[in-house]
Scaffold this active site. Structure first.
Site, PDB file in Angstrom:
ATOM      1  N   HIS A  46       0.809  -1.226   0.000  1.00 55.50           N
ATOM      2  CA  HIS A  46       0.000   0.000   0.000  1.00 55.50           C
ATOM      3  C   HIS A  46       0.836   1.269   0.000  1.00 55.50           C
ATOM      4  CE1 HIS A  46       1.073  -0.202   4.232  1.00 55.50           C
ATOM      5  NE2 HIS A  46       0.771   1.064   4.311  1.00 55.50           N
TER       6      HIS A  46
HETATM    7  C1  UD1 Z   1      -1.902   5.162   6.387  1.00 58.61           C
HETATM    8  C2  UD1 Z   1      -0.544   5.595   6.972  1.00 58.61           C
HETATM    9  C3  UD1 Z   1       0.487   4.491   6.748  1.00 58.61           C
HETATM   10  C4  UD1 Z   1      -0.020   3.155   7.255  1.00 58.61           C
HETATM   11  C5  UD1 Z   1      -1.357   2.843   6.599  1.00 58.61           C
HETATM   12  C6  UD1 Z   1      -1.938   1.521   7.025  1.00 58.61           C
HETATM   13  C7  UD1 Z   1      -0.067   8.007   6.847  1.00 58.61           C
HETATM   14  C8  UD1 Z   1       0.718   9.033   6.150  1.00 58.61           C
HETATM   15  N1  UD1 Z   1      -0.056   6.772   6.302  1.00 58.61           N
HETATM   16  O1  UD1 Z   1      -1.719   5.031   4.988  1.00 58.61           O
HETATM   17  O2  UD1 Z   1       1.660   4.840   7.451  1.00 58.61           O
HETATM   18  O3  UD1 Z   1       0.926   2.154   6.938  1.00 58.61           O
HETATM   19  O4  UD1 Z   1      -2.261   3.904   6.948  1.00 58.61           O
HETATM   20  O5  UD1 Z   1      -3.098   1.271   6.308  1.00 58.61           O
HETATM   21  O6  UD1 Z   1      -0.673   8.282   7.866  1.00 58.61           O
HETATM   22  N2  UD1 Z   1      -9.119   5.056   2.438  1.00 58.61           N
HETATM   23  C9  UD1 Z   1     -10.295   4.383   2.408  1.00 58.61           C
HETATM   24  N3  UD1 Z   1     -10.860   4.044   3.601  1.00 58.61           N
HETATM   25  C10 UD1 Z   1     -10.295   4.357   4.794  1.00 58.61           C
HETATM   26  C11 UD1 Z   1      -9.088   5.081   4.803  1.00 58.61           C
HETATM   27  C12 UD1 Z   1      -8.494   5.410   3.605  1.00 58.61           C
HETATM   28  O7  UD1 Z   1     -10.830   4.067   1.363  1.00 58.61           O
HETATM   29  O8  UD1 Z   1     -10.866   3.999   5.842  1.00 58.61           O
HETATM   30  C13 UD1 Z   1      -8.483   5.406   1.150  1.00 58.61           C
HETATM   31  C14 UD1 Z   1      -8.744   6.826   0.755  1.00 58.61           C
HETATM   32  O9  UD1 Z   1      -8.873   6.884  -0.623  1.00 58.61           O
HETATM   33  C15 UD1 Z   1      -7.486   7.541   1.168  1.00 58.61           C
HETATM   34  C16 UD1 Z   1      -6.433   6.482   0.956  1.00 58.61           C
HETATM   35  O10 UD1 Z   1      -7.078   5.243   1.271  1.00 58.61           O
HETATM   36  O11 UD1 Z   1      -7.242   8.709   0.452  1.00 58.61           O
HETATM   37  C17 UD1 Z   1      -5.213   6.649   1.807  1.00 58.61           C
HETATM   38  O12 UD1 Z   1      -5.569   6.720   3.198  1.00 58.61           O
HETATM   39  P1  UD1 Z   1      -4.590   7.463   4.229  1.00 58.61           P
HETATM   40  O13 UD1 Z   1      -5.122   7.341   5.597  1.00 58.61           O
HETATM   41  O14 UD1 Z   1      -4.279   8.828   3.727  1.00 58.61           O
HETATM   42  O15 UD1 Z   1      -3.243   6.647   4.078  1.00 58.61           O
HETATM   43  P2  UD1 Z   1      -2.951   5.075   4.004  1.00 58.61           P
HETATM   44  O16 UD1 Z   1      -2.422   4.762   2.657  1.00 58.61           O
HETATM   45  O17 UD1 Z   1      -4.075   4.251   4.525  1.00 58.61           O
END
Ligand code: UD1
Length: 367
Positions: free
Chosen positions: A208
């Site tokens: 991811h």
């Molecule tokens: C975040 C953490 C990362 C961790 C990961 C575990 C940061 C910078 N990154 O990354 O260190 O390893 O979590 O999963 O904090 N989304 C959904 N549903 C959700 C949450 C997110 O669909 O419940 C999608 C959204 O499109 C979002 C994208 O995932 O924009 C990224 O989510 P985000 O929380 O920004 O970062 P992660 O890649 O999950």
């Protein structure tokens, strides 16, 4: 009575905070308040972990949600500042874990209100500033006054950065507390049977990181590697929402789904995922936590990264850094299949008792 704000936001935070809250239960003088920022909000990235880990319902939920780093971090700071300002009684300390945006935002909000911060998993460094987590680690550590470290490299890094030794404590790895507590229960999950898998005969894959999934060429390379791995070993791949979105927009999902050896799943809860990893032959991942969990489980881990902030998983544990080079991955996979891959051991203080040491430090520290 000491009043603690315990912050969680994203998936890897929940398994770190659960044992800390449990250890607080034995302290009559501690009042821990659980605050969920809502950085992760999907059932499979959030609620299911509360159920699986027996984590109590958050006292405060902020519902901050997704966005660019600036938008998300800004909303996190605004909401957390409001909660910290309005808290009655006031918080004596904020406890943050890991390296996600919620960790850094809570630290910034707290320190500007003169609330001391304890950082659990302090000192880890990939020395790769392109990773958002590296920025989060550096900012969080430089502002926290109690630095609770999971592996010896963390102590070295913090010392080199000039942090005073009296603020640094090597307490061990709290995520491994959760792993040891749950591994027997996970083995009873019906998932393997449901998927028609036999223990020791498949690979688990996760990916991811923006560096692996956000560029079409890199993600395509990864897809090719996974398809090639699946010719040797069936591959089970629970897909993170950001990865699924990229696989769809880069039109790569069909190739994966049509590979006969690849099983694509939705993200799994803690117990199902541990059922899968703990009985696998090899884990292929870019996750930080999984490098540690595989080391504790003594299962080979091929890490699809050029660097790691968790070097003990390579020097003592079962992980090998493979970058995104299919040849390196293939060589290591072959070594695993023919039984010549290195064995590993569990690092010092990864013993299931880290949360007790953390809570002892939190209760004895002068704020
Ligand atoms: C975040 C953490 C990362 C961790 C990961 C575990 C940061 C910078 N990154 O990354 O260190 O390893 O979590 O999963 O904090 N989304 C959904 N549903 C959700 C949450 C997110 O669909 O419940 C999608 C959204 O499109 C979002 C994208 O995932 O924009 C990224 O989510 P985000 O929380 O920004 O970062 P992660 O890649 O999950």
């Amino acid at each position: 009575m000491k009043h603690f704000a315990c912050i969680v936001g994203a998936r890897p935070n929940f398994m770190k905070m659960a044992p800390i809250l449990r250890a607080f239960e034995d302290c009559v003088d501690a009042d821990p308040i659980l605050i969920h920022t809502g950085q992760h909000y999907d059932h499979n990235l959030s609620d299911i972990f509360f159920e699986d880990l027996g984590l109590r319902f958050p006292d405060i939920s902020l519902g901050v949600g997704s966005g660019s780093h600036g938008e998300q971090t800004g909303r996190l700071i605004i909401e957390l500042e409001r909660v910290f300002t309005q808290a009655q009684p006031a918080f004596d300390r904020v406890v943050v874990v890991g390296d996600v945006n919620s960790t850094m935002a809570a630290t910034l909000a707290a320190v500007k209100l003169h609330i001391p911060v304890a950082h659990v998993e302090a000192g880890l460094r990939s020395f790769d500033r392109r990773m958002p987590e590296e920025t989060n680690r550096i900012v969080t550590d430089s502002l926290s006054d109690l630095l609770l470290v999971s592996e010896p490299s963390g102590v070295e890094n913090l010392t080199k950065e000039g942090h005073s030794g009296d603020r640094i404590r090597l307490v061990g790895n709290v995520m491994i507390d959760t792993l040891f507590r749950c591994v027997a229960e996970a083995a009873n999950q019906p998932l393997l049977t449901e998927l028609g898998l036999e223990a020791g005969t498949y690979a688990v894959v996760t990916a991811h990181r923006p560096s692996n999934v956000d560029r079409p060429e890199t993600l395509q390379g990864l897809v090719e590697v996974l398809i090639s791995v699946s010719e040797e070993l069936p591959v089970v791949f629970p897909v993170h929402p950001r990865t699924r979105a990229r696989l769809e927009s880069f039109k790569l999902i069909r190739a994966l789904e049509s590979a006969s050896g690849v099983r694509i799943l939705e993200p799994l809860g803690y117990l199902d995922f541990l059922a899968l990893t703990s009985q696998s032959r090899v884990i292929v991942t870019d996750s930080g936590g999984l490098q540690e969990e595989s080391t504790a489980l003594e299962i080979p881990c091929l890490t699809m990264r050029e660097n790691t902030e968790r070097p003990v998983t390579v020097t003592e544990g079962t992980s090998t850094l493979c970058g995104s080079d299919p040849q390196v991955l293939d060589d290591n996979l072959r070594a695993i299949l023919n039984g010549t891959y290195k064995s590993g051991s569990c690092p010092e203080l990864w013993d299931g008792q880290a949360a007790n040491r953390i809570v002892a430090e939190l209760m004895s520290s002068r704020d």
